[in-house]
Design a protein around this motif. Structure first.
Motif, PDB file in Angstrom:
ATOM      1  N   ALA A 135       0.830  -1.204   0.000  1.00 51.19           N
ATOM      2  CA  ALA A 135       0.000   0.000   0.000  1.00 51.19           C
ATOM      3  C   ALA A 135       0.866   1.257   0.000  1.00 51.19           C
ATOM      4  CB  ALA A 135      -0.929  -0.004   1.214  1.00 51.19           C
ATOM      5  N   ASN A 136       1.974   1.234   0.740  1.00 48.35           N
ATOM      6  CA  ASN A 136       2.877   2.388   0.741  1.00 48.35           C
ATOM      7  C   ASN A 136       3.522   2.589  -0.622  1.00 48.35           C
ATOM      8  OD1 ASN A 136       2.518   3.325   3.370  1.00 48.35           O
ATOM      9  ND2 ASN A 136       4.099   1.986   4.215  1.00 48.35           N
ATOM     10  N   LEU A 137       3.858   1.495  -1.287  1.00 48.65           N
ATOM     11  CA  LEU A 137       4.459   1.602  -2.617  1.00 48.65           C
ATOM     12  C   LEU A 137       3.445   2.070  -3.653  1.00 48.65           C
ATOM     13  CD1 LEU A 137       6.648  -1.633  -2.531  1.00 48.65           C
ATOM     14  CD2 LEU A 137       7.499   0.718  -2.626  1.00 48.65           C
ATOM     15  N   THR A 150       1.213   3.300  -9.148  1.00 49.20           N
ATOM     16  CA  THR A 150       2.122   2.156  -9.180  1.00 49.20           C
ATOM     17  C   THR A 150       1.314   0.865  -9.261  1.00 49.20           C
ATOM     18  OG1 THR A 150       3.795   3.323  -7.884  1.00 49.20           O
ATOM     19  CG2 THR A 150       3.940   0.928  -7.937  1.00 49.20           C
ATOM     20  N   SER A 151       1.656  -0.003 -10.199  1.00 48.38           N
ATOM     21  CA  SER A 151       0.972  -1.290 -10.329  1.00 48.38           C
ATOM     22  C   SER A 151       1.526  -2.284  -9.316  1.00 48.38           C
ATOM     23  CB  SER A 151       1.177  -1.842 -11.742  1.00 48.38           C
ATOM     24  OG  SER A 151       2.547  -2.139 -11.963  1.00 48.38           O
ATOM     25  N   ALA A 152       0.832  -3.400  -9.138  1.00 48.34           N
ATOM     26  CA  ALA A 152       1.290  -4.442  -8.220  1.00 48.34           C
ATOM     27  C   ALA A 152       2.622  -5.029  -8.688  1.00 48.34           C
ATOM     28  CB  ALA A 152       0.226  -5.528  -8.101  1.00 48.34           C
ATOM     29  N   SER A 153       2.790  -5.222 -10.000  1.00 47.91           N
ATOM     30  CA  SER A 153       4.044  -5.789 -10.501  1.00 47.91           C
ATOM     31  C   SER A 153       5.199  -4.812 -10.311  1.00 47.91           C
ATOM     32  CB  SER A 153       3.910  -6.165 -11.984  1.00 47.91           C
ATOM     33  OG  SER A 153       3.648  -5.025 -12.781  1.00 47.91           O
ATOM     34  N   ARG A 154       4.915  -3.524 -10.455  1.00 48.42           N
ATOM     35  CA  ARG A 154       5.968  -2.526 -10.249  1.00 48.42           C
ATOM     36  C   ARG A 154       6.360  -2.455  -8.777  1.00 48.42           C
ATOM     37  NH1 ARG A 154       5.326   3.989 -10.801  1.00 48.42           N
ATOM     38  NH2 ARG A 154       7.536   4.555 -11.019  1.00 48.42           N
ATOM     39  N   ARG A 163       7.249   0.471  11.801  1.00 47.24           N
ATOM     40  CA  ARG A 163       5.846   0.214  11.481  1.00 47.24           C
ATOM     41  C   ARG A 163       5.580   0.671  10.054  1.00 47.24           C
ATOM     42  NH1 ARG A 163       4.878   3.952  15.230  1.00 47.24           N
ATOM     43  NH2 ARG A 163       3.194   4.799  13.898  1.00 47.24           N
ATOM     44  N   HIS A 164       4.642  -0.005   9.412  1.00 46.78           N
ATOM     45  CA  HIS A 164       4.280   0.367   8.052  1.00 46.78           C
ATOM     46  C   HIS A 164       3.359   1.586   8.007  1.00 46.78           C
ATOM     47  CE1 HIS A 164       6.173  -3.039   6.096  1.00 46.78           C
ATOM     48  NE2 HIS A 164       5.591  -3.863   6.942  1.00 46.78           N
TER      49      HIS A 164
END
Length: 256
Positions: A88-90, A97-101, A234-235
């Motif tokens: 989620a932070n990325l 930003t895609s999941a693969s990225r 912590r995230h």
């Protein structure tokens, strides 16, 4: 590795490296840096590598492992999924930003650290070395040799920084950290007198060797120091985003 240290400006006292006039803009390339932390003592220590004094860029300087994302990083199998909070932070920030990225960024940090320091964040798998159709060859060979898969579950995102416009090389760098306890495998012979990194040193935050780091890396370390002072990582802590706007460096907080 060292190219990503240019994430927001030239070192003090040195002119910025500029684009040629006929090519004034370069799109930043995705990159990742990993800061390993040892919290076993009273003062946290971070791992830095000393660059060979014969290299062109930043000779003899202490740096953190890191580098550009490889186009195949998103295809690398993992031992455990990335924490949803890290993903989620990325995802935060623009462009989307895609999941693969997001996976590529985390995996690139692990790959670069193992390749440059010999320290690998992975987890054992049952059975023979997992070559998996050749996906664990090249820089991933140490993982296959040790029957490991990379494990991003221990990573935390500390900051994001984009190199300012006008540089020959521009990077959109995510700075990750992980505890030293996440190191599960060591590759011998990576650090030696003729390697790009000739020495690895664990140094206390705030100590003299860190004063000579690239200015942006010092900014990120200050953020890490503040995070560590509050207790376990912590995230859900704010993630700073360093970028240039209107000719000046800006520090924002990554939003959704």
């Amino acid at each position: 590795m060292s190219d990503t240290a240019q994430a927001t400006g030239a070192p003090a006292g040195k002119p910025a490296e500029k684009e040629a006039d006929h090519h004034p803009y370069t799109k930043p390339r995705d990159a990742a840096t990993l800061i390993l932390v040892d919290r076993s003592g009273a003062v946290p220590k971070v791992l830095v590598g000393k660059r060979h004094d014969k290299v062109v860029f930043m000779p003899g300087k202490f740096v953190f492992p890191g580098g550009r994302v490889d186009k195949t990083d998103h295809r690398i199998p993992v031992a455990a999924p990335m924490p949803a909070e890290l993903e989620a932070n990325l995802f935060k920030g623009k462009p989307q930003t895609s999941a693969s990225r997001a996976k590529s960024l985390a995996i690139a940090a692990i790959r670069e650290a193992c390749e440059e320091t010999g320290l690998c964040l992975g987890r054992k798998v049952d059975g023979p070395a997992p070559n998996l159709d050749g996906r664990l060859e090249g820089p991933w060979a140490p993982f296959a040799d040790a029957s490991l898969l990379p494990d991003p579950s221990s990573l935390f995102l500390i900051a994001r920084a984009i190199t300012p416009p006008g540089r020959i090389k521009r990077f959109d760098t995510r700075f990750f950290t992980a505890d030293a306890s996440a190191i599960t495998h060591r590759v011998d012979g990576v650090i030696h007198a003729d390697a790009e990194l000739v020495e690895l040193v664990w140094v206390e935050l705030g100590s003299k060797p860190l004063a000579d780091l690239h200015p942006m890396t010092r900014n990120v370390l200050n953020e890490l120091d503040k995070r560590l002072a509050t207790g376990p990582l912590r995230h859900d802590a704010p993630v700073p985003f360093f970028h240039f706007y209107g000719g000046k460096m800006q520090k924002d907080v990554l939003g959704g």
